[in-house]
Design a protein around this motif. Structure first.
Motif, mmCIF file in Angstrom:
data_model
loop_
_atom_site.group_PDB
_atom_site.id
_atom_site.type_symbol
_atom_site.label_atom_id
_atom_site.label_comp_id
_atom_site.label_asym_id
_atom_site.label_seq_id
_atom_site.Cartn_x
_atom_site.Cartn_y
_atom_site.Cartn_z
ATOM 1 N N THR A 188 45.688 50.836 -1.005
ATOM 2 C CA THR A 188 46.933 51.444 -0.541
ATOM 3 C C THR A 188 47.139 50.988 0.897
ATOM 4 N N ARG A 189 48.361 50.633 1.204
ATOM 5 C CA ARG A 189 48.617 49.995 2.492
ATOM 6 C C ARG A 189 48.162 50.879 3.653
ATOM 7 N N GLY A 190 47.476 50.240 4.602
ATOM 8 C CA GLY A 190 47.029 50.931 5.796
ATOM 9 C C GLY A 190 45.705 51.642 5.686
ATOM 10 N N THR A 191 45.108 51.688 4.490
ATOM 11 C CA THR A 191 43.852 52.401 4.286
ATOM 12 C C THR A 191 42.737 51.401 3.977
ATOM 13 N N PRO A 192 41.599 51.477 4.664
ATOM 14 C CA PRO A 192 40.479 50.590 4.332
ATOM 15 C C PRO A 192 39.987 50.813 2.901
ATOM 16 N N VAL A 193 39.362 49.792 2.344
ATOM 17 C CA VAL A 193 38.830 49.832 0.978
ATOM 18 C C VAL A 193 37.324 49.556 1.048
ATOM 19 N N PRO A 194 36.517 50.588 1.274
ATOM 20 C CA PRO A 194 35.073 50.378 1.427
ATOM 21 C C PRO A 194 34.338 50.088 0.125
ATOM 22 N N ALA A 246 24.744 38.102 0.442
ATOM 23 C CA ALA A 246 25.431 37.405 1.531
ATOM 24 C C ALA A 246 25.551 38.264 2.786
ATOM 25 N N LEU A 247 25.202 39.544 2.687
ATOM 26 C CA LEU A 247 25.295 40.436 3.839
ATOM 27 C C LEU A 247 24.162 40.192 4.823
ATOM 28 N N SER A 248 24.351 40.612 6.055
ATOM 29 C CA SER A 248 23.256 40.584 7.023
ATOM 30 C C SER A 248 22.209 41.632 6.645
ATOM 31 N N GLU A 249 21.030 41.526 7.206
ATOM 32 C CA GLU A 249 19.985 42.505 6.908
ATOM 33 C C GLU A 249 20.431 43.913 7.273
ATOM 34 N N ASP A 250 21.144 44.030 8.391
ATOM 35 C CA ASP A 250 21.620 45.354 8.808
ATOM 36 C C ASP A 250 22.622 45.910 7.802
ATOM 37 N N GLN A 251 23.515 45.057 7.315
ATOM 38 C CA GLN A 251 24.492 45.518 6.326
ATOM 39 C C GLN A 251 23.811 45.891 5.016
ATOM 40 N N GLY A 295 33.148 52.152 -1.867
ATOM 41 C CA GLY A 295 32.081 53.112 -2.029
ATOM 42 C C GLY A 295 30.828 52.844 -1.223
ATOM 43 N N THR A 296 30.786 51.755 -0.464
ATOM 44 C CA THR A 296 29.554 51.398 0.225
ATOM 45 C C THR A 296 29.732 51.376 1.745
ATOM 46 N N ALA A 297 28.702 51.800 2.445
ATOM 47 C CA ALA A 297 28.713 51.776 3.908
ATOM 48 C C ALA A 297 28.516 50.373 4.459
ATOM 49 N N ALA A 298 28.295 49.395 3.581
ATOM 50 C CA ALA A 298 28.012 48.031 4.035
ATOM 51 C C ALA A 298 29.266 47.224 4.357
ATOM 52 N N ARG A 299 30.432 47.686 3.924
ATOM 53 C CA ARG A 299 31.652 46.907 4.115
ATOM 54 C C ARG A 299 32.394 47.323 5.387
ATOM 55 N N PRO A 300 32.993 46.346 6.091
ATOM 56 C CA PRO A 300 33.813 46.702 7.256
ATOM 57 C C PRO A 300 35.058 47.437 6.820
ATOM 58 N N LEU A 301 35.522 48.344 7.660
ATOM 59 C CA LEU A 301 36.682 49.170 7.331
ATOM 60 C C LEU A 301 37.942 48.509 7.883
ATOM 61 N N VAL A 302 38.537 47.664 7.050
ATOM 62 C CA VAL A 302 39.742 46.921 7.424
ATOM 63 C C VAL A 302 40.917 47.486 6.642
ATOM 64 N N PRO A 303 41.984 47.957 7.314
ATOM 65 C CA PRO A 303 43.124 48.522 6.581
ATOM 66 C C PRO A 303 43.725 47.515 5.598
ATOM 67 N N ALA A 304 44.026 47.979 4.405
ATOM 68 C CA ALA A 304 44.635 47.115 3.394
ATOM 69 C C ALA A 304 46.074 46.779 3.807
ATOM 70 N N PRO A 305 46.498 45.529 3.648
ATOM 71 C CA PRO A 305 47.850 45.153 4.087
ATOM 72 C C PRO A 305 48.966 45.625 3.172
ATOM 73 N N ALA A 306 48.628 45.934 1.907
ATOM 74 C CA ALA A 306 49.684 46.292 0.949
ATOM 75 C C ALA A 306 49.111 47.146 -0.160
ATOM 76 N N PHE A 346 28.649 55.609 1.286
ATOM 77 C CA PHE A 346 29.754 55.801 2.226
ATOM 78 C C PHE A 346 30.390 57.174 2.086
ATOM 79 N N HIS A 347 30.685 57.585 0.871
ATOM 80 C CA HIS A 347 31.348 58.860 0.628
ATOM 81 C C HIS A 347 30.321 59.970 0.473
ATOM 82 N N PRO A 348 30.718 61.211 0.782
ATOM 83 C CA PRO A 348 29.860 62.356 0.448
ATOM 84 C C PRO A 348 29.656 62.431 -1.067
#
Length: 474
Positions: free
Chosen positions: A98-104, A333-338, A106-117, A151-153
């Motif tokens: 959904t536009r403007g909302t990040p799409v994680p 493909a993620l970093s060790e921290d991710q 379900g995982t804490a490993a992904r960057p929180l980038v707002p969806a464009p559309a 990521f989510h409770p």
């Protein structure tokens, strides 16, 4: 507009609380100016405020935005310019942009980038006036039949807060059962709509592959409605199926009679598959519930035919190999921290894909075709097929799967997964309850592309199954 004076219990006409009204009743109430979208959205927000601390089904809940959209909807109704689904509250699964909302995912490993559309399902509902209150939670990468996420409770089941709502459309199932509005959208690649629908006692449709455009598309992956009634799901399908060029695997658009839900059961040839052929043994209460459904269809005039199980260990293990390797391509493909932020169960499962050879992965992918051929062959001589949705009912909330072992991750999807691969529409509709009060799902499978037929048979079952329990109150 003022709220009508109503005192009907849930499941019998319009409920006392507008949060429990069906979409069909809301559209009627708006048209008659008995109630306004603002009043309804306020009621749903109050329900969420009361229940969500216990359920934890939502992500990116936006009450202010929902009220803004409800006021715009109210204005359109007053001007006689209402859209087809104007003012109906709903939610969208987190992995549907959904536009403007990040799409994680379900995982804490992904960057929180707002969806464009908006992705296609969100876009179609918003275009038709649906008030999107929130996204719904899911497990890491959508790879659990669980509400467990890094990521989510932890999402819980409103029928029993100690139990799991299922997954991966975990929050959607819980939200539908709890009355967070009538409309909820989930996704399904192996049972992720049908399992939470079954375990939360709601209706969930896995449409034919390609029927509902999605973005990004993927083998077997579909989006579909999760609602309290079949009719409300039919209202959603009218909008969800409109074409979108972003889905390069979609079916040609058909203007199907979604709201024509009548069916004559007499003379239908209905198959019944009681055993999955692989995985967890069937719980006796689930068996009895599905056997009762088959008897009632027989009494209504259907011819009941036994269908032998067709999913094999080779099929399920091969798919497991393919999905592990697919997951490892992302997680590796993620970093060790991710990687350290990924749910440990999912990380351990995905690591099983590291050492697979190309031949093993190719063989695993071929099992999707084997499932496809076996499913179509098994059901080719029947109009519809009935089965359990899952061999067991809702399990403990803190577990990733009923077995909770990443070496045996898919022992509960033997009834559902093959129909993702075969393109066949399949739905979960509540069939009854265990002695302890947990819902049991009945799976209804149709011939390839007969989505309307599946909904018609599910609608008929709603009228046959007898009195339902009141929706849970928290």
């Amino acid at each position: 507009m003022t709220a009508p004076s109503v005192s009907h219990p849930a499941h019998s006409g319009k409920a006392a609380d507008p949060a429990d009204w069906t979409a069909a009743d809301l559209l009627d109430g708006y048209a008659r100016r008995q109630i306004s979208p603002v009043e309804v959205v306020e009621a749903v927000i109050a329900r969420i405020d009361a229940y969500e601390p216990k359920l934890q089904a939502l992500y990116a809940f936006d009450p202010d935005g929902a009220l803004r959209d409800a006021r715009a909807s109210e204005d359109r109704w007053m001007r006689g310019a209402a859209l087809p689904l104007d003012g109906i509250p709903g939610t969208i699964k987190e992995n549907i942009a959904t536009r403007g909302t990040p799409v994680p995912l379900g995982t804490a490993a992904r960057p929180l980038v707002p969806a464009p559309a908006d992705a296609p399902p969100a876009a179609r509902l918003r275009e038709d006036g649906v008030v999107i209150l929130a996204k719904t939670t899911m497990p890491d990468y959508g790879m659990l039949s669980s509400g467990l996420s890094s990521f989510h409770p932890l999402a819980r089941n409103p029928w029993d807060l100690s139990k799991n709502p299922g997954g991966s459309s975990a929050g959607a199932g819980a939200a539908a059962a709890a009355g967070y509005g009538p409309f909820h959208v989930g996704t399904d690649i192996g049972g992720s709509i049908r399992l939470p629908a079954a375990w939360c006692g709601v209706f969930g449709l896995k449409p034919s592959f390609g029927r509902v455009p999605i973005d990004p598309p993927y083998y077997g992956r579909v989006a579909g409605p999760m609602t309290r009634t079949v009719h409300d799901a039919a209202l959603m399908m009218r909008s969800l199926v409109r074409p979108d060029v972003r889905d390069t695997m979609s079916l040609p658009f058909q203007d199907l009679p979604w709201l024509d839900l009548d069916i004559d059961i007499r003379g239908l040839r209905i198959g019944v598959m009681m055993e999955a052929g692989v995985g967890i043994a069937l719980d006796p209460e689930v068996r009895a519930c599905v056997e009762r459904a088959a008897r009632l269809f027989a009494e209504a005039g259907a011819e009941i035919v036994a269908i032998e199980p067709f999913v094999t260990r080779e099929m399920l293990d091969g798919l497991d190999d393919f999905w592990r390797q697919r997951a490892w391509m992302d997680i590796g493909a993620l970093s060790e921290d991710q990687r350290a932020r990924v749910l440990p169960y999912i990380l351990k499962w995905a690591e099983g894909g590291k050492s697979l050879t190309g031949a093993q992965v190719y063989s695993g992918m071929n099992q999707m075709l084997a499932m496809r051929q076996a499913a179509v062959e098994a059901t080719k001589d029947v109009d519809f097929m009935l089965s359990p949705v899952a061999p067991v009912v809702a399990y403990q909330a803190e577990l990733a799967s009923p077995i909770h072992d990443p070496e045996e991750p898919f022992e509960h999807i033997g009834y559902t997964v093959a129909f993702n691969m075969s393109d066949q529409p399949a739905a979960s509709v509540n069939a009854g309850f265990t002695a302890s009060g947990l819902p049991i799902g009945l799976q209804i499978v149709g011939r390839r592309f007969d989505d309307v037929g599946v909904m018609r048979l599910a609608h008929a079952w709603e009228g046959m199954r007898g009195e339902q329990r009141d929706w849970p109150k928290l």
